[in-house]
Each structure stands twice: as C-alpha cells, then as structure tokens.
Design a protein around this motif. Sequence first.
Motif, PDB file in Angstrom:
ATOM      1  N   SER A   1     -13.956 -99.671 -59.574  1.00  0.00           N
ATOM      2  CA  SER A   1     -14.013 -99.621 -61.014  1.00  0.00           C
ATOM      3  C   SER A   1     -13.602-100.390 -61.992  1.00  0.00           C
ATOM      4  O   SER A   1     -13.755-100.457 -63.581  1.00  0.00           O
ATOM      5  N   VAL A   2     -12.997-101.129 -61.661  1.00  0.00           N
ATOM      6  CA  VAL A   2     -12.387-101.860 -62.408  1.00  0.00           C
ATOM      7  C   VAL A   2     -13.097-102.734 -62.187  1.00  0.00           C
ATOM      8  O   VAL A   2     -12.881-104.118 -63.507  1.00  0.00           O
ATOM      9  N   LEU A   3     -13.637-103.520 -61.234  1.00  0.00           N
ATOM     10  CA  LEU A   3     -14.700-104.671 -61.449  1.00  0.00           C
ATOM     11  C   LEU A   3     -15.833-104.382 -62.064  1.00  0.00           C
ATOM     12  O   LEU A   3     -16.021-105.484 -62.342  1.00  0.00           O
ATOM     13  N   GLY A   4     -16.430-103.458 -62.216  1.00  0.00           N
ATOM     14  CA  GLY A   4     -18.139-103.030 -63.484  1.00  0.00           C
ATOM     15  C   GLY A   4     -18.359-104.461 -62.944  1.00  0.00           C
ATOM     16  O   GLY A   4     -19.339-104.683 -61.681  1.00  0.00           O
ATOM     17  N   ALA A   5     -18.817-105.151 -63.569  1.00  0.00           N
ATOM     18  CA  ALA A   5     -19.662-106.112 -63.866  1.00  0.00           C
ATOM     19  C   ALA A   5     -19.738-107.565 -63.758  1.00  0.00           C
ATOM     20  O   ALA A   5     -19.968-108.112 -63.223  1.00  0.00           O
TER      21      ALA A   5
ATOM     22  N   LEU B   1      -9.909-110.370 -66.300  1.00  0.00           N
ATOM     23  CA  LEU B   1      -9.763-108.578 -65.843  1.00  0.00           C
ATOM     24  C   LEU B   1      -7.777-108.417 -66.140  1.00  0.00           C
ATOM     25  O   LEU B   1      -7.389-108.593 -66.542  1.00  0.00           O
TER      26      LEU B   1
ATOM     27  N   GLY C   1      -6.873 -97.850 -60.953  1.00  0.00           N
ATOM     28  CA  GLY C   1      -7.957 -98.396 -61.082  1.00  0.00           C
ATOM     29  C   GLY C   1      -7.372 -98.808 -62.626  1.00  0.00           C
ATOM     30  O   GLY C   1      -8.169 -99.198 -63.720  1.00  0.00           O
TER      31      GLY C   1
END
Length: 288
Positions: free
Chosen positions: A165-169, A181, A225
Amino acid sequence: MPLNSLRAFAAVHETGTVGAAAEMLNVTHGAVSQHLRGLEDRLQRKLFTRSGNRLVMLPEAAGLAGNLLRNFRAIAGDIDQFRRDDNILNITVTPHFAQYWLMPRLRDFLQHHPEIDLRINTDATVHDLAQGDFDAAVRHGDGNWPGVNCERLLEGSDVVVAAPSVLGAVSIQSPQDLTKLPWVLDEDRDVEMSNWFVDHGVAHQTHTRVTRLPSALTLVAALDGYGVAWLPRVYAEPYLTSGRLVQIIGDDQWSAQNTRYYYLCWADSKNGPAFRAFRGWLRRQLSE
C-alpha cells in the motif's frame, strides 16, 4: 604483603584519592594512609610524592597498582561466579533479535531446559560481560568487542522493504527515488543507516517524511503501512514470502568493512552450565 594494604593501594589508584578510596572501602582516611605507609615500609620504596595536600602516585607504582586492581577484579568475578546459582541465566539481546528470532523459538528452549531460570534484557547497549550482571549477549556488528568471546550466529544483511500500500503508483528505479516515500527508521541503528544512505547517494537528511522508532516497532510500522523500512533480511523474510512486504530494490552490495552479523558473546568467567545449554540450543536451532 598484607592483603588489606594491597587493596587500599589499588583502591587509591582506582579512585584517585585517599579520601575516595576510604569511602569505597568503608574505612577511615587514616586507615588507608596507614596501609600506604606500611606498604612503603615493607617494599622499601616510595610509592607516592606529595603535591600540596595531595598524594601523587609515582608512575612505576601506578603500574603495580593497575596490575593489582585487575587481579582483585578477577578474584571478585570468580567469587561472584562461585556464588551464583548455576540455574540462572541472564542474557542481553538486541530488540529485533529478541522479538523476531528468539521469542518465536523460546518455547522450545524452555521445554527442553525447565531447570534454567532464563532472564532476558532487550536493548542495544554493549554491556560489560566480564564485570557486569549478564552472562551472555547477542550483539549486532562486526564482532570486534575486546575481552569477550564472539560466535557468529546469523548474517545481518539488510533489505529495503515496504507494504504494497505504501508504494502505490510510485516507480522506484534507483535508491534516490526512495525520498518520494515516507520512511520508518530504527533509531538504534542510525549510524549504519546513515552509511547506507551515503553509499547509495541518497540525501536522507533533507527528507522530511522520516519517522524514527525503537527497534521493536520498526517492523510493525512497516507491516502496518507507515512507510519504507530498512530491516535485517532474517526478520523480513517471512513477510516477503507471504507478500505482506515487498523488497523495493535489490540486495545491497556492502563493502567488506560494512558487513554485519549477529554474534553470541560471553566472557570466559561466565561460561557456566546454563550458558553452555543455551549456546548448544542456539547451535541446534541455527542448524535446522
């Protein structure tokens, strides 16, 4: 030579003054002075010169006093070891090792050795194993701790991970992209992490989204996260396999001088039956 006179002489060397030595030995100032005078008479050599109202130990006398002090400490350690209950084992371990490696396996040790009263301290402090209360330690580093035996347990290679969930796009193509990040960092390993950032050309000092946490909370925060984490692979591996964490960049190519391992450390004077049982159990766990 009278033992009390030698002890008073060593105490003056240890504390720096006759008054402080008297307080440590719980005797009067005059008693210590008398011991020193008697020792000089027996040795037929001067041990001190006087500077104003102070006694100053001569250099050659200081060498003798230092040797005596080391031997008195060794005797005290031997007596302490003799008095100790062989079934008590005091160990100090790093927080990460305690929470994520030792605790999941500890039930096995307790089942096989119910006679041992195991007491565990968790912090990153390098305690004095020879003179202190701990029988052994699990330390993370290069194994260069003078005065103790060190046996390598685990390689301490690190990985950069985050919850999906931290990486996302965000696309991470290089370590520099990590500043896009949020991070959660282990406050007990600040120097090592700073070296990692420098080695990878990341100006982390200007990164405003950094949260520093105690060691035991870093992995928990990463799993929940809160951000990117720099973790020992041995602790992150189960979560990488399950998919709860993702390795963001490839394995680090640390230079030889930056290689770190987990070590079991102990002093010769603390090599008792309970410690030997614990050491043997660790070896069996690591061989499985």
